[in-house]
Design an enzyme around this catalytic site. Sequence first.
Site, mmCIF file in Angstrom:
data_model
loop_
_atom_site.group_PDB
_atom_site.id
_atom_site.type_symbol
_atom_site.label_atom_id
_atom_site.label_comp_id
_atom_site.label_asym_id
_atom_site.label_seq_id
_atom_site.Cartn_x
_atom_site.Cartn_y
_atom_site.Cartn_z
ATOM 1 N N LYS A 125 0.868 -1.195 0.000
ATOM 2 C CA LYS A 125 0.000 0.000 0.000
ATOM 3 C C LYS A 125 0.892 1.227 0.000
ATOM 4 O O LYS A 125 2.033 1.161 0.454
ATOM 5 C CB LYS A 125 -0.860 0.015 1.270
ATOM 6 C CG LYS A 125 -2.118 0.832 1.137
ATOM 7 C CD LYS A 125 -3.217 0.019 0.507
ATOM 8 C CE LYS A 125 -4.418 0.868 0.171
ATOM 9 N NZ LYS A 125 -5.564 0.003 -0.183
ATOM 10 N N ASP A 165 -6.812 4.369 -4.526
ATOM 11 C CA ASP A 165 -7.540 4.211 -3.260
ATOM 12 C C ASP A 165 -8.174 5.592 -3.045
ATOM 13 O O ASP A 165 -8.362 6.324 -4.039
ATOM 14 C CB ASP A 165 -6.564 3.802 -2.132
ATOM 15 C CG ASP A 165 -7.281 3.294 -0.874
ATOM 16 O OD1 ASP A 165 -7.619 2.111 -0.830
ATOM 17 O OD2 ASP A 165 -7.517 4.088 0.057
HETATM 18 N N1 GLU Z 1 -7.330 0.235 -2.936
HETATM 19 C C1 GLU Z 1 -8.068 -0.947 -3.226
HETATM 20 C C2 GLU Z 1 -8.108 -1.849 -2.009
HETATM 21 O O1 GLU Z 1 -8.155 -1.364 -0.912
HETATM 22 C C3 GLU Z 1 -7.616 -1.635 -4.500
HETATM 23 C C4 GLU Z 1 -6.176 -2.017 -4.582
HETATM 24 C C5 GLU Z 1 -5.738 -2.511 -5.950
HETATM 25 O O2 GLU Z 1 -6.549 -2.586 -6.844
HETATM 26 O O3 GLU Z 1 -4.548 -2.806 -6.074
HETATM 27 O O4 GLU Z 1 -8.139 -3.054 -2.079
#
Ligand code: GLU
Length: 445
Positions: A125, A165
């Site tokens: 992340k 996100d």
């Molecule tokens: N931000 C999204 C999550 O919390 C998607 C992450 C992604 O697609 O890599 O899962």
Amino acid sequence: MAALQQTFDEVLRRNPGEPEFHQAVREVFDSLQVIQDRHPEYSDAGIITRLCEPERQIIFRVPWVDDQGTVQVNRGFRVEYNSALGPYKGGLRFHPSVNLGIVKFLGFEQIFKNSLTGLPIGGGKGGSDFDPHGKSDDEVMRFCQSFMTELYRHLGEYTDVPAGDIGVGAREIGFLFGQYKRLTNRYEAGVLTGKGLDWGGSLVRKEATGYGAAIFADEMLKARGAGLEGKKASVSGSGNVAIYAIEKVHQLGGTAITASDSSGYVVDENGIDLELLRQIKEVERGRIHEYAERRGEGARFVEGGSVWDVPVEIALPCATQNELDEDAATTLVKNGVLAVSEGANMPSTHEAVQVFREADIAFGPGKAANAGGVATSALEMQQNASRDTWTFEYTEERLTQIMRGIHTTCLETAEEFGRPGDYVLGANVAGFRKVADAMMAFGVI
Ligand code: GLU
């Protein structure tokens, strides 16, 4: 319990001042005793201790120049948490609240979520304390270019694959991808997901997180009797996740009657008008009160207050972490809620989760219920790898099957460990087991 407690104490000691990270770790640890008892080999190999420490944490300066010619400095983060199952995968969040503890909590959750999808993706992340609200397109572009100028060296389709996100949508991914392409001289589509449809993006990716959360609610309800059809749902938030959760609730025959932002919430007893909501939030980037004003009869705006005061049978928290506390959970239970499906990451506080579990509400934790977004990102990576594009229908069908699969995995795992119907335990144990087995195979690295 003693060994887990000791590891948790060590997490607290080594990561001071990161309450959200502590909360995310504690929530997983609460579920792990059952597997620890049956499989002491995991702790003998130090799996849980190793899982609590990210493989790599990158923090960097992001300087950029605003429209007035003033130099601004933000902080950028990427936590490459665990690559046992595949390249680090997880979104970027641009929001003033972002700090290392927030990125670590999100990265930790992402490991188990990504494992649950059954697809080959590790957990990571990132983000920045940059606030895109109120910034011009040019300012957002200059920020994204500066952010990528540092981050690009850590990325790659086999290494680390970010997506969006909160605060990072198609516009930001476009600027980030353009800068990556320019710096590397490579059209490496699989390095970012959530791309535009004309340049390597996947149909259904935009809708996937919200669709998935509604599908998960439907599956939980069906497992206990009848699905979403004919039921009222409250949805918090009005971003990407909320908008498409509302759409899928309606497609499944339910009625979503709320949406919210930081200023308050709207209730529309006739069901949220999706076109109007999308116009205000996606096109105009406006405030939620405008919805009630433009919709007229049947819709009202409540300034401040809690969207969870509205009596419904299904609750879909789709805004942000810790938005639903113990009081809100108690109110929902009192009003007869049947299912809660978390579209956001960790939107329910620890106390709220206890309220739902004690009342035997069907409670789908985010790492299971909102996994549709990242799962569809993995489908986008598949399309990029094969230089192919799939139809909306085919991609949506894959998403639906993945969500049903996650639901079944959670239920079966909960049953296997003597806690039928406990989706929290099922998600944590099933997500953990796959990662742990891969880590065991690799030895101590
Ligand atoms: N931000 C999204 C999550 O919390 C998607 C992450 C992604 O697609 O890599 O899962």
